[in-house]
Design an enzyme around this catalytic site. Structure first.
Site, PDB file in Angstrom:
ATOM      1  N   ASP A 104       0.870  -1.183   0.000  1.00 53.75           N
ATOM      2  CA  ASP A 104       0.000   0.000   0.000  1.00 53.75           C
ATOM      3  C   ASP A 104       0.905   1.230   0.000  1.00 53.75           C
ATOM      4  OD1 ASP A 104      -2.231   1.559  -0.015  1.00 53.75           O
ATOM      5  OD2 ASP A 104      -3.146   0.697   1.788  1.00 53.75           O
ATOM      6  N   ASP A 112      -3.747   7.235  -3.567  1.00 51.83           N
ATOM      7  CA  ASP A 112      -5.107   7.726  -3.815  1.00 51.83           C
ATOM      8  C   ASP A 112      -5.503   8.704  -2.714  1.00 51.83           C
ATOM      9  OD1 ASP A 112      -4.807   5.321  -2.315  1.00 51.83           O
ATOM     10  OD2 ASP A 112      -6.980   5.066  -2.244  1.00 51.83           O
TER      11      ASP A 112
HETATM   12  N1  GUN Z   1      -6.351   0.802   3.060  1.00 51.08           N
HETATM   13  C1  GUN Z   1      -7.631   0.799   3.518  1.00 51.08           C
HETATM   14  N2  GUN Z   1      -8.393   1.650   2.786  1.00 51.08           N
HETATM   15  C2  GUN Z   1      -7.588   2.194   1.863  1.00 51.08           C
HETATM   16  C3  GUN Z   1      -7.807   3.126   0.801  1.00 51.08           C
HETATM   17  O1  GUN Z   1      -8.912   3.636   0.585  1.00 51.08           O
HETATM   18  N3  GUN Z   1      -6.717   3.428   0.025  1.00 51.08           N
HETATM   19  C4  GUN Z   1      -5.496   2.875   0.239  1.00 51.08           C
HETATM   20  N4  GUN Z   1      -4.497   3.192  -0.573  1.00 51.08           N
HETATM   21  N5  GUN Z   1      -5.272   2.010   1.226  1.00 51.08           N
HETATM   22  C5  GUN Z   1      -6.309   1.660   2.023  1.00 51.08           C
END
Ligand code: GUN
Length: 683
Positions: free
Chosen positions: A114, A149
């Site tokens: 992420d 995002d």
């Molecule tokens: N982890 C939990 N929700 C989100 C999200 O909306 N975007 C991102 N990049 N990671 C997340």
């Protein structure tokens, strides 16, 4: 198998990762499905990942369970970690950049990272740049990276959410350019505004992302706003390309898996297994329980083996947290496996219903879903089921039942002026009333014969067709439909129907005939023989399964002859010039087509797939049609149902069973589109 192996996160028990083949990187194929629920293979250069699949969240600083163990002991073939956390900690960053993220975590499987968006939502202090964080993920060698995002929270106004959606879309091109060959997640935002979710799905789907996570849902799940979660999935699923996996960001509670899988979700991630363990909470398939409230364990996992709640409570904080995290992981993995098996078995909706009764918010969400079931989900559902169909409260409104009813309503054209409806008994109706139906046909031709079932009234011609013929449940479920509802169902099938006579089969055959005589008069004795009755049954079945008009069906069946089994069921249908056209199937009441039958159906409106010239010789030879070789689809292509295959010049090449919808045929680039049953041979 390694004796330390506890559970598998996917069905392949490989000790080593199996990288994708050349040219397959980033492709996603569907291997099995039920409506929108799908089993797939996601091809990454590290491993071919079987989906639906759960990615445990690993905090590179904490590592409650070692990643190596996730791979070797628990069989998780993918995990997710946070690139921003690695980027921020100098020692992690240095090792990741020099040795790669797989070495940093000592994990040979698929690593998704992420981007820091979630940290920004929680702590608000993320300062990394849009391109910078994608570049970093590429440089540390992740399999699937995530762009930065803009998180939409439930407390934001519609304008603020619109801004989050727009800014995320605006960042897409630069992020993809920086990702180069690394696969990139393109998250969908939009809060709880369906139109904004749709806008986000269309805007992000237009860019070449590899996966679409549905983002901004963690705060909703924390408050058990499951109805909102369902509404969000419904708002974006149909607008996202069908050839990309859908990931549910932060969705790690096992009781949510069935409904999300049924709606087309492929990937999930869970920090819940570790977070809940820290609070002494245990994940169960039906919800969460507090360790302190248990006298005994209501479930058995390898982690709990040899323990009682008391002995676990007596452990040190760290040992207890680790043990509970392991238990939570096992439950999470086995619930995901249960979903996959349910898709294979055609019972995912049964599982959705079962889980809905474990939690009021989940029940509310499930009822909302039934009331707002997308047309596209119904039309991609095979109405035929293999084996028995368990009757339940939700079955009549579940996609397989609605799909079969929809097909019946659009195909039926019995053209009768009066109707007899038999009630009160399960199939096989042929054995119970077959002779009586013949007598009725002889004495009162033009009388439509119907059967009442707990999921609606059907014409006698479909008496052996799944799901109606294979309903399983107590005998008391038969004969429960009110006369008013029966009349309503018959009138939906036949406009301007005259008299409707409702008779319980339990009344006995002779008595029924007498009752009918007094209701309808003696009638004329017509010489309708067995094969005329079978012909009219086949005419209706051909309409139901091949989506062709009654006139076309009649003209195909004109002059046909039948070969019967020992039990007097039609086994094969031959044309007047002796060609084998169809074989009704005992298993599910469907019709197996032959190439001669396909010739008769061509041009009559049957679902038709047109293949590109490259594929012609293979299709003629009876090889499956693969995705990427289809140039056009005509008619309603339904997974599990027959279709014919033509060349671009309009020549019949083959017939087969579709594995996909027309939209999937447009988007997918890997996997079998049509399982070909027979080809026409060389030209
Ligand atoms: N982890 C939990 N929700 C989100 C999200 O909306 N975007 C991102 N990049 N990671 C997340």
């Amino acid at each position: 198998m390694d004796e330390n192996h506890v559970l598998t996160g996917d069905t392949s028990m490989t000790a080593e990762p199996t990288p994708c083949r050349d040219g397959d990187h980033g492709k996603f194929e569907i291997t099995n499905r039920d409506g929108w629920a799908r089993l797939g293979k996601f091809h990454t250069s590290t491993h071919v990942l079987e989906t639906p699949c759960l990615l445990p969240v690993i905090n590179p600083n904490i590592r409650t369970v070692e990643p190596r163990e996730l791979w070797e002991k628990y069989g998780f073939k993918a995990l997710i970690t946070n690139s921003y956390v690695i980027w921020k900690h100098e020692s992690l960053k240095k090792k990741a950049l020099s040795d790669g993220v797989h070495a940093l975590l000592d994990y040979p499987g698929v690593i998704m990272t992420d981007s820091g968006t979630f940290q920004n939502y929680v702590y608000g202090d993320v300062e990394v740049g849009v391109e910078e964080i994608v570049k970093f993920q590429r440089e540390i060698g992740v399999d699937i990276a995530t762009m930065l995002d803009v998180f939409g929270t439930p407390s934001m106004t519609e304008e603020e959410i619109l801004d989050a959606v727009n800014r995320t879309i605006e960042r897409a091109s630069a992020s993809l350019a920086e990702a180069k060959d690394t696969m990139l997640n393109g998250p969908i935002q939009g809060g709880t505004y369906p139109e904004l979710r749709k806008k986000s799905a269309i805007g992000m789907g237009a860019h070449p992302f590899s996966v679409h996570p549905i983002g901004g849902i963690v705060p909703l799940m924390e408050r058990q706003r499951y109805k909102d979660l369902v509404e969000i999935i419904l708002s974006c699923r149909e607008h996202l390309p069908w050839n990309r996996p859908i990931h549910m960001f932060g969705c790690g509670h096992p009781h949510l898996f069935p409904i999300c899988v049924a709606l087309g979700a492929d990937l999930f991630d869970s920090a819940a297994y570790a977070l809940f363990a820290r609070d002494d909470r245990m994940l169960m398939p039906w919800g969460t329980v507090k360790l302190s409230e248990l006298n005994e364990f209501p479930i058995s996992t390898a982690a709990l083996h040899g323990h009682t709640p008391k002995t676990v409570l007596a452990l040190s904080d760290d040992a207890r947290c680790e043990l509970l995290a392991r238990h939570n992981l096992e439950v999470t993995a086995s619930e995901m496996a249960r979903c996959r098996q349910a898709v294979r078995d055609g019972t995912i909706w049964q599982l959705v219903e079962e889980r809905s009764h474990t939690n009021a918010a989940l029940r509310e969400a499930t009822e909302y879903l039934y009331e707002n079931m997308p047309e596209g989900l119904i039309s991609s559902t095979n109405p035929l089921r293999d084996g028995g169909v368990q009757f339940s409260q939700d079955l009549p409104i579940s996609p397989p039942a609605v799909a079969s009813l929809g097909r019946l309503l659009s195909s039926y054209n019995g053209g009768c002026n009066q109707a007899i409806v038999f009630t009160g008994s399960s199939g096989p109706w042929r054995e119970k009333i077959g002779g009586l139906v013949h007598s009725i046909n002889q004495r009162w031709p033009g009388t439509g014969i119907f059967i009442e079932t707990p999921i609606g009234v059907i014409p006698y011609s479909l008496e052996d067709v799944s799901p109606w013929a294979h309903l399983v449940g107590p005998t008391t479920m038969w004969g429960q439909t009110s006369d008013e509802d029966i009349r309503f169902d018959v009138e939906a099938l036949v406009e301007d129907i005259g008299e409707i006579i409702i008779l319980s089969i339990e009344d006995g055959k002779m008595e029924n005939l007498e009752i009918l005589s007094s209701a309808l008069g003696d009638g004329e004795k017509n010489e309708i023989n067995r094969s005329e009755l079978d012909r009219s049954i086949m005419v209706e079945k051909v309409c139901y399964f091949f989506d062709i008009s009654i006139d076309d069906s009649k003209s195909i069946m004109d002059g046909c002859t039948f070969v019967y089994s020992r039990t007097k069921r039609v086994r094969n249908v031959y044309s007047s010039d002796g060609k084998h056209l169809f074989s009704p199937r005992m298993r599910d009441g469907g019709i197996s087509l032959t190439i001669e039958g396909a010739k008769k159906l061509q041009g009559a409106g049957v679902a038709t797939v047109v293949v590109i010239p490259d594929s012609e010789p293979f299709t003629r030879a009876g090889r499956n049609v693969m995705h990427g070789f289809i140039s056009e689809v005509r008619g309603d292509l339904t997974p599990g149902l027959p279709c014919i295959i033509e060349s671009e010049a309009g020549e019949l090449l083959a017939h087969g069973v579709s594995q996909c919808t027309a939209e999937e045929a447009r988007d997918m680039r890997k996997g079998i589109a049509i399982k070909v049953r027979d080809g026409i041979g060389e030209s």
